[in-house]
Design a protein around this motif. Structure first.
Motif, PDB file in Angstrom:
ATOM      1  N   ALA A   1       0.849  -1.182   0.000  1.00 52.54           N
ATOM      2  CA  ALA A   1       0.000   0.000   0.000  1.00 52.54           C
ATOM      3  C   ALA A   1       0.891   1.240   0.000  1.00 52.54           C
ATOM      4  CB  ALA A   1      -0.918  -0.017   1.198  1.00 52.54           C
ATOM      5  N   TRP A   2       0.307   2.338  -0.400  1.00 53.28           N
ATOM      6  CA  TRP A   2       1.059   3.576  -0.577  1.00 53.28           C
ATOM      7  C   TRP A   2       0.138   4.761  -0.369  1.00 53.28           C
ATOM      8  CZ3 TRP A   2      -0.203   7.116  -4.367  1.00 53.28           C
ATOM      9  CH2 TRP A   2       0.754   8.067  -4.718  1.00 53.28           C
ATOM     10  N   PHE A   3       0.658   5.863   0.183  1.00 54.88           N
ATOM     11  CA  PHE A   3      -0.107   7.098   0.222  1.00 54.88           C
ATOM     12  C   PHE A   3       0.824   8.293   0.095  1.00 54.88           C
ATOM     13  CE2 PHE A   3       1.030   7.744   4.634  1.00 54.88           C
ATOM     14  CZ  PHE A   3       0.791   9.086   4.899  1.00 54.88           C
ATOM     15  N   GLN A   4       0.238   9.398  -0.357  1.00 54.64           N
ATOM     16  CA  GLN A   4       0.978  10.641  -0.531  1.00 54.64           C
ATOM     17  C   GLN A   4       0.005  11.797  -0.381  1.00 54.64           C
ATOM     18  OE1 GLN A   4       2.395  11.237  -4.517  1.00 54.64           O
ATOM     19  NE2 GLN A   4       3.815  12.830  -3.905  1.00 54.64           N
ATOM     20  N   VAL A   5       0.453  12.871   0.273  1.00 52.97           N
ATOM     21  CA  VAL A   5      -0.334  14.101   0.320  1.00 52.97           C
ATOM     22  C   VAL A   5       0.357  15.086  -0.603  1.00 52.97           C
ATOM     23  CG1 VAL A   5      -1.199  15.982   1.737  1.00 52.97           C
ATOM     24  CG2 VAL A   5      -1.106  13.664   2.670  1.00 52.97           C
ATOM     25  N   SER A   6      -0.387  15.553  -1.599  1.00 50.92           N
ATOM     26  CA  SER A   6       0.115  16.534  -2.566  1.00 50.92           C
ATOM     27  C   SER A   6      -0.759  17.781  -2.435  1.00 50.92           C
ATOM     28  CB  SER A   6       0.038  15.945  -3.972  1.00 50.92           C
ATOM     29  OG  SER A   6       0.446  16.882  -4.932  1.00 50.92           O
ATOM     30  N   GLY A   7      -0.171  18.881  -1.947  1.00 53.88           N
ATOM     31  CA  GLY A   7      -0.994  20.042  -1.614  1.00 53.88           C
ATOM     32  C   GLY A   7      -1.878  19.649  -0.453  1.00 53.88           C
ATOM     33  N   ASP A   8      -3.185  19.719  -0.625  1.00 53.89           N
ATOM     34  CA  ASP A   8      -4.091  19.235   0.424  1.00 53.89           C
ATOM     35  C   ASP A   8      -4.850  17.992  -0.017  1.00 53.89           C
ATOM     36  OD1 ASP A   8      -5.962  20.254  -1.366  1.00 53.89           O
ATOM     37  OD2 ASP A   8      -7.144  21.247   0.167  1.00 53.89           O
ATOM     38  N   THR A   9      -4.373  17.334  -1.090  1.00 52.82           N
ATOM     39  CA  THR A   9      -5.059  16.152  -1.621  1.00 52.82           C
ATOM     40  C   THR A   9      -4.332  14.882  -1.217  1.00 52.82           C
ATOM     41  OG1 THR A   9      -5.904  17.405  -3.499  1.00 52.82           O
ATOM     42  CG2 THR A   9      -5.887  15.015  -3.717  1.00 52.82           C
ATOM     43  N   LEU A  10      -5.072  13.943  -0.645  1.00 51.62           N
ATOM     44  CA  LEU A  10      -4.547  12.657  -0.232  1.00 51.62           C
ATOM     45  C   LEU A  10      -4.755  11.648  -1.356  1.00 51.62           C
ATOM     46  CD1 LEU A  10      -3.473  10.733   1.993  1.00 51.62           C
ATOM     47  CD2 LEU A  10      -5.841  10.546   2.803  1.00 51.62           C
ATOM     48  N   HIS A  11      -3.691  10.946  -1.736  1.00 54.48           N
ATOM     49  CA  HIS A  11      -3.724   9.890  -2.752  1.00 54.48           C
ATOM     50  C   HIS A  11      -3.369   8.580  -2.056  1.00 54.48           C
ATOM     51  CE1 HIS A  11      -3.592  12.787  -6.151  1.00 54.48           C
ATOM     52  NE2 HIS A  11      -2.954  13.517  -5.255  1.00 54.48           N
ATOM     53  N   ILE A  12      -4.229   7.562  -2.209  1.00 46.32           N
ATOM     54  CA  ILE A  12      -4.005   6.267  -1.565  1.00 46.32           C
ATOM     55  C   ILE A  12      -4.088   5.169  -2.622  1.00 46.32           C
ATOM     56  CG2 ILE A  12      -4.879   4.590   0.114  1.00 46.32           C
ATOM     57  CD1 ILE A  12      -6.226   6.995   1.532  1.00 46.32           C
ATOM     58  N   ARG A  13      -3.158   4.215  -2.550  1.00 47.37           N
ATOM     59  CA  ARG A  13      -3.234   2.992  -3.356  1.00 47.37           C
ATOM     60  C   ARG A  13      -3.035   1.810  -2.422  1.00 47.37           C
ATOM     61  NH1 ARG A  13       0.375   3.926  -8.783  1.00 47.37           N
ATOM     62  NH2 ARG A  13      -1.020   5.455  -9.708  1.00 47.37           N
ATOM     63  N   ALA A  14      -3.966   0.881  -2.460  1.00 47.61           N
ATOM     64  CA  ALA A  14      -3.880  -0.334  -1.655  1.00 47.61           C
ATOM     65  C   ALA A  14      -3.871  -1.524  -2.601  1.00 47.61           C
ATOM     66  CB  ALA A  14      -5.053  -0.409  -0.694  1.00 47.61           C
ATOM     67  N   TYR A  15      -2.792  -2.315  -2.567  1.00 47.90           N
ATOM     68  CA  TYR A  15      -2.599  -3.439  -3.490  1.00 47.90           C
ATOM     69  C   TYR A  15      -2.993  -4.756  -2.843  1.00 47.90           C
ATOM     70  CZ  TYR A  15       0.190  -0.196  -6.267  1.00 47.90           C
ATOM     71  OH  TYR A  15       0.611   0.875  -7.016  1.00 47.90           O
ATOM     72  N   GLN A  16      -3.494  -5.674  -3.675  1.00 48.73           N
ATOM     73  CA  GLN A  16      -3.863  -6.999  -3.191  1.00 48.73           C
ATOM     74  C   GLN A  16      -2.626  -7.858  -2.938  1.00 48.73           C
ATOM     75  OE1 GLN A  16      -6.382  -9.161  -5.877  1.00 48.73           O
ATOM     76  NE2 GLN A  16      -7.152 -10.467  -4.268  1.00 48.73           N
ATOM     77  N   SER A  17      -1.554  -7.645  -3.704  1.00 49.64           N
ATOM     78  CA  SER A  17      -0.308  -8.392  -3.525  1.00 49.64           C
ATOM     79  C   SER A  17       0.850  -7.526  -4.012  1.00 49.64           C
ATOM     80  CB  SER A  17      -0.356  -9.706  -4.310  1.00 49.64           C
ATOM     81  OG  SER A  17      -0.212  -9.467  -5.692  1.00 49.64           O
ATOM     82  N   THR A  18       2.043  -8.075  -4.031  1.00 49.83           N
ATOM     83  CA  THR A  18       3.214  -7.310  -4.447  1.00 49.83           C
ATOM     84  C   THR A  18       3.484  -7.392  -5.947  1.00 49.83           C
ATOM     85  OG1 THR A  18       4.656  -9.171  -3.939  1.00 49.83           O
ATOM     86  CG2 THR A  18       4.335  -7.513  -2.203  1.00 49.83           C
ATOM     87  N   SER A  19       2.676  -8.100  -6.692  1.00 47.55           N
ATOM     88  CA  SER A  19       2.844  -8.234  -8.138  1.00 47.55           C
ATOM     89  C   SER A  19       2.530  -6.913  -8.839  1.00 47.55           C
ATOM     90  CB  SER A  19       1.899  -9.318  -8.660  1.00 47.55           C
ATOM     91  OG  SER A  19       1.871  -9.309 -10.066  1.00 47.55           O
ATOM     92  N   SER A  20       3.242  -6.616  -9.934  1.00 44.69           N
ATOM     93  CA  SER A  20       3.012  -5.364 -10.670  1.00 44.69           C
ATOM     94  C   SER A  20       1.638  -5.322 -11.326  1.00 44.69           C
ATOM     95  CB  SER A  20       4.097  -5.164 -11.730  1.00 44.69           C
ATOM     96  OG  SER A  20       4.049  -6.207 -12.692  1.00 44.69           O
ATOM     97  N   ASP A  21       1.026  -6.488 -11.549  1.00 44.67           N
ATOM     98  CA  ASP A  21      -0.311  -6.516 -12.139  1.00 44.67           C
ATOM     99  C   ASP A  21      -1.380  -6.857 -11.092  1.00 44.67           C
ATOM    100  OD1 ASP A  21       0.344  -9.169 -11.793  1.00 44.67           O
ATOM    101  OD2 ASP A  21      -0.317  -9.802 -13.777  1.00 44.67           O
ATOM    102  N   ALA A  22      -1.072  -6.582  -9.831  1.00 42.37           N
ATOM    103  CA  ALA A  22      -1.998  -6.897  -8.746  1.00 42.37           C
ATOM    104  C   ALA A  22      -3.225  -5.999  -8.775  1.00 42.37           C
ATOM    105  CB  ALA A  22      -1.289  -6.730  -7.401  1.00 42.37           C
ATOM    106  N   ALA A  23      -4.332  -6.540  -8.321  1.00 47.01           N
ATOM    107  CA  ALA A  23      -5.545  -5.742  -8.140  1.00 47.01           C
ATOM    108  C   ALA A  23      -5.266  -4.678  -7.084  1.00 47.01           C
ATOM    109  CB  ALA A  23      -6.698  -6.637  -7.699  1.00 47.01           C
ATOM    110  N   ARG A  24      -5.919  -3.518  -7.247  1.00 51.62           N
ATOM    111  CA  ARG A  24      -5.702  -2.445  -6.285  1.00 51.62           C
ATOM    112  C   ARG A  24      -6.926  -1.545  -6.204  1.00 51.62           C
ATOM    113  NH1 ARG A  24      -2.520  -0.746 -10.833  1.00 51.62           N
ATOM    114  NH2 ARG A  24      -3.165   1.280 -11.616  1.00 51.62           N
ATOM    115  N   VAL A  25      -7.006  -0.822  -5.097  1.00 50.05           N
ATOM    116  CA  VAL A  25      -7.991   0.235  -4.910  1.00 50.05           C
ATOM    117  C   VAL A  25      -7.210   1.537  -4.846  1.00 50.05           C
ATOM    118  CG1 VAL A  25      -9.699   1.245  -3.353  1.00 50.05           C
ATOM    119  CG2 VAL A  25      -9.645  -1.224  -3.709  1.00 50.05           C
ATOM    120  N   GLU A  26      -7.668   2.544  -5.585  1.00 46.19           N
ATOM    121  CA  GLU A  26      -7.054   3.867  -5.576  1.00 46.19           C
ATOM    122  C   GLU A  26      -8.097   4.873  -5.118  1.00 46.19           C
ATOM    123  OE1 GLU A  26      -5.789   4.509  -9.592  1.00 46.19           O
ATOM    124  OE2 GLU A  26      -4.152   3.089  -9.434  1.00 46.19           O
ATOM    125  N   MET A  27      -7.676   5.823  -4.274  1.00 49.45           N
ATOM    126  CA  MET A  27      -8.576   6.868  -3.789  1.00 49.45           C
ATOM    127  C   MET A  27      -7.880   8.218  -3.880  1.00 49.45           C
ATOM    128  SD  MET A  27     -10.156   4.892  -0.493  1.00 49.45           S
ATOM    129  CE  MET A  27      -8.816   3.747  -0.213  1.00 49.45           C
TER     130      MET A  27
END
Length: 112
Positions: free
Chosen positions: A1-27
């Motif tokens: 999983a990964w997150f970053q705050v850019s300005g006042d916007t939060l970006h989140i990515r949560a991956y199902q596994s460590t594979s580059s083609d893994a399913a993920r949710v982005e917000m």
């Protein structure tokens, strides 16, 4: 999983596994702050939105649309964030999926 705050916007990515083609949710959540609940809508520069990418290819994504879900940020600091989400996403063909009772705990800058 990964997150970053850019300005006042939060970006989140949560991956199902460590594979580059893994399913993920982005917000993407403008006005990032702990304790806030965001209504998810269609993507734009000023709205909160999310998508489910089932196979790593954003062409196959299921994206939120008109008030189709929510995200609550429970905690947010410079090193981590956590919260919960649920939403209905729709793909380019009009097929929908429902994501329910999702949770995330993400250290900043983490990557799959």
């Amino acid at each position: 999983a990964w997150f970053q705050v850019s300005g006042d916007t939060l970006h989140i990515r949560a991956y199902q596994s460590t594979s580059s083609d893994a399913a993920r949710v982005e917000m993407v959540l403008p006005g990032a702050e702990a304790g806030k609940t965001y209504t998810l809508t269609a993507p734009s520069l000023t709205t909160a939105w999310a998508r489910y990418v089932p196979d790593g290819d954003t062409d196959h994504a299921y994206t939120t649309y008109a008030s189709s879900g929510s995200v609550k940020i429970d905690s947010l600091s410079v090193v981590a964030c956590s919260g919960s989400f649920s939403f209905v996403g729709r793909n380019a063909e009009g097929v929908t999926i429902t994501m329910t009772n999702g949770t995330f705990t993400v250290p900043e800058g983490s990557a799959p």
